[in-house]
Design an enzyme around this catalytic site. Structure first.
Site, PDB file in Angstrom:
ATOM      1  N   SER A 104       0.835  -1.196   0.000  1.00 17.06           N
ATOM      2  CA  SER A 104       0.000   0.000   0.000  1.00 17.06           C
ATOM      3  C   SER A 104       0.870   1.247   0.000  1.00 17.06           C
ATOM      4  O   SER A 104       2.041   1.201   0.367  1.00 17.06           O
ATOM      5  CB  SER A 104      -0.900   0.013   1.240  1.00 17.06           C
ATOM      6  OG  SER A 104      -1.504   1.270   1.390  1.00 17.06           O
ATOM      7  N   HIS A 105       0.270   2.377  -0.406  1.00 16.67           N
ATOM      8  CA  HIS A 105       0.955   3.658  -0.299  1.00 16.67           C
ATOM      9  C   HIS A 105       1.152   4.071   1.153  1.00 16.67           C
ATOM     10  O   HIS A 105       1.960   4.934   1.455  1.00 16.67           O
ATOM     11  CB  HIS A 105       0.145   4.748  -0.991  1.00 16.67           C
ATOM     12  CG  HIS A 105       0.342   4.776  -2.477  1.00 16.67           C
ATOM     13  ND1 HIS A 105       0.046   3.709  -3.280  1.00 16.67           N
ATOM     14  CD2 HIS A 105       0.818   5.744  -3.294  1.00 16.67           C
ATOM     15  CE1 HIS A 105       0.332   4.022  -4.534  1.00 16.67           C
ATOM     16  NE2 HIS A 105       0.802   5.244  -4.567  1.00 16.67           N
ATOM     17  N   SER A 106       0.361   3.486   2.027  1.00 16.33           N
ATOM     18  CA  SER A 106       0.399   3.887   3.423  1.00 16.33           C
ATOM     19  C   SER A 106       0.831   2.713   4.282  1.00 16.33           C
ATOM     20  O   SER A 106       0.287   1.610   4.180  1.00 16.33           O
ATOM     21  CB  SER A 106      -1.000   4.361   3.843  1.00 16.33           C
ATOM     22  OG  SER A 106      -1.188   4.165   5.230  1.00 16.33           O
ATOM     23  N   ASP A 110      -2.608  -1.558  -3.636  1.00 18.46           N
ATOM     24  CA  ASP A 110      -3.689  -0.568  -3.697  1.00 18.46           C
ATOM     25  C   ASP A 110      -3.601   0.209  -5.010  1.00 18.46           C
ATOM     26  O   ASP A 110      -3.945  -0.330  -6.043  1.00 18.46           O
ATOM     27  CB  ASP A 110      -3.785   0.288  -2.420  1.00 18.46           C
ATOM     28  CG  ASP A 110      -2.549   1.109  -2.106  1.00 18.46           C
ATOM     29  OD1 ASP A 110      -1.574   1.043  -2.862  1.00 18.46           O
ATOM     30  OD2 ASP A 110      -2.584   1.846  -1.101  1.00 18.46           O
ATOM     31  N   GLY A 152       3.572   6.428  -0.277  1.00 16.27           N
ATOM     32  CA  GLY A 152       4.211   5.961  -1.506  1.00 16.27           C
ATOM     33  C   GLY A 152       4.594   4.514  -1.300  1.00 16.27           C
ATOM     34  O   GLY A 152       4.246   3.908  -0.282  1.00 16.27           O
TER      35      GLY A 152
END
Lengths: 213, 246
Positions: B14-16, B73, B48
């Site tokens: 995920s980006h997070s 994601d 990111g």
């Protein structure tokens, strides 16, 4: 006339400098149609590349070595899509640039490999308002220049002009790939930040080659 | 150490960082036997994706010779995962699949399927089917008998086609929510039988949850296959025991 590893190092350093210099412009372009992180991400990535170059005990001996270092560092340090896209471009280019020196055909092969990497990774074609719209005309211009017998530095100069024209050509386009595609029609009227940074990086390659002449 | 884990692990990109960790927690709750490795955020925990984090997670998950399904994601998460695979040696990369699936729903569905000992392509298919589960109404095949509500629980009967059918009544206060749905899927996995509850596939935790069955609802259980009777019997027993919630 050929280009060697010293040219590649100079290209990378100039890329870092130009990306840093245009960081705010790239941030603003990305804020208009993306998530606003392109300038910051790319600047951080190239700063890391320069730090790695500075930390080497001995300078790299082939263009491929330099570009592989760029690829792995960008992939690790750029958080957004630009990391894997530029990373793959430089990784493919590093394979094409494994010789100690590149002539005009070698330069064309390197640019073609980079474009191929971006297209493979991003699954974007021309006209989708992405980096591909800078790299496609860049490669076409490079091929044309090489066919006319231009030296490597002139091949790169043609590529840089092609990339800048291609980047400007993204303004009216509607994005169908990447974060900007979420905006649909509203993405038209803006310069694509990835195409712009591609043009900056290819201009750096041309300037480094002009200085090497 | 690796023996206690299911043969297929999950890597959640995920980006997070917190989103990846949270999704891993949700999925792990329903499938404690599956190794689920979150790989979210950049190296400095910004938004990111990090090549190094994804690479490390894929290496860790494949180290014992196991397979991996990677869930992602948004855009760059996919690109980073693909870049990692391009850089991974061929024999290891062959054991890794990147799912085209919704992040949380896909992770949950994949985890529950993996928990039953499924192979990598079955886990991948489960993740990728998760998006359809939440698609427009009607995309989940409905059993025409589901609308015929029997009075209450009935003992298993074998139909002329060899399929087994029984009805039972949900007893636990919260109905067929995530936990009992996952328990049901995991309990049924070892049986050599295809089982349906109110017409949906009982091997899919998401389809079971989507039934929205609440306390006192009647469940129509049908099954086919060599162990159909045993599977139905066990399922009915679990439902009547209230999944340990009553």
């Amino acid at each position: 006339m050929t280009l060697d590893a010293a040219w590649a190092v100079d290209w990378v350093r100039r890329s870092a400098a130009t990306v840093d210099e245009h960081r705010d412009e790239l941030v603003e372009l990305d804020r208009q149609i993306g998530d606003g992180d392109h300038g910051e991400n790319l600047a951080r990535g190239f700063r890391a590349v320069v730090a790695k170059l500075d930390g080497l005990d001995a300078p790299p001996t082939t263009i491929g070595d330099v570009l592989r270092l760029v690829a792995t560092t960008l992939m690790s340090t750029v958080g957004g899509a630009a990391g894997p896209l530029y990373g793959t471009a430089f990784l493919r280019a590093s394979k094409a640039g494994s010789a100690a020196a590149l002539d005009r055909d070698g330069v064309v092969a390197l640019l073609e490999a980079a474009l191929d990497g971006i297209v493979t990774r991003g699954r974007a074609g021309a006209g989708e308002k992405t980096m591909v719209d800078a790299w496609t005309p860049a490669v076409a211009a490079a091929v044309d220049a090489a066919d006319h017998g231009a030296p490597p530095s002139q091949v790169l100069a043609a590529a840089a002009r092609g990339a800048q024209a291609g980047a400007e050509g993204t303004v009216p386009l509607v994005a169908t790939k990447g974060r900007a595609s979420y905006l649909g029609e509203r993405s038209a009227g803006h310069l694509d930040p990835g195409a712009r940074s591609s043009a900056l990086i290819l201009a750096a390659a041309a300037q480094a080659a002009a200085d090497a002449d | 150490m690796t023996d206690q884990w299911a043969p297929v692990a999950l890597v959640l990109v995920s980006h997070s960082r917190t989103l990846a960790e949270g999704a891993a927690q949700v999925a792990a709750q329903m499938a404690p036997g599956v190794r689920i490795l979150p790989a979210g955020g950049t190296a400095d925990d910004g938004l990111g994706t990090s090549f190094d984090r994804v690479d490390a997670a894929v290496r860790e998950a494949t180290a014992g010779g196991g397979s991996v399904v990677v869930l992602t994601d948004l855009g760059s998460a996919v690109l980073t995962a693909e870049s990692v695979l391009e850089a991974t040696d061929g024999a290891t990369a062959d054991r890794v699949r990147i799912a085209d699936a919704p992040f949380v729903e896909g992770a949950v569905a994949a985890a529950v399927t993996a928990h039953g000992g499924a192979d990598v392509d079955q886990v991948l298919a489960s993740a990728q089917a998760a998006g359809r589960t939440f698609g427009p109404a009607g995309t989940v095949a409905a059993d025409t008998t589901a609308g015929v509500v029997p009075e209450g629980a009935t003992a298993p009967v074998v139909g002329p086609d060899g399929s087994v059918r029984a009805t039972t009544v949900l007893r636990n206060p919260l109905g067929l929510h995530a936990r009992p749905a996952a328990l049901m899927v995991r309990m049924l996995a070892p049986f050599d039988a295809k089982v349906q509850v109110n017409g949906v596939n009982a091997a899919s935790v998401l389809e079971l949850m989507k039934l929205g069955a609440v306390k006192d609802d009647v469940l129509v259980v049908t099954a086919q296959g060599p162990q159909a009777a045993e599977a139905v019997q066990r399922l009915v027993a679990d439902v009547e025991a209230g999944f340990g919630e009553v």
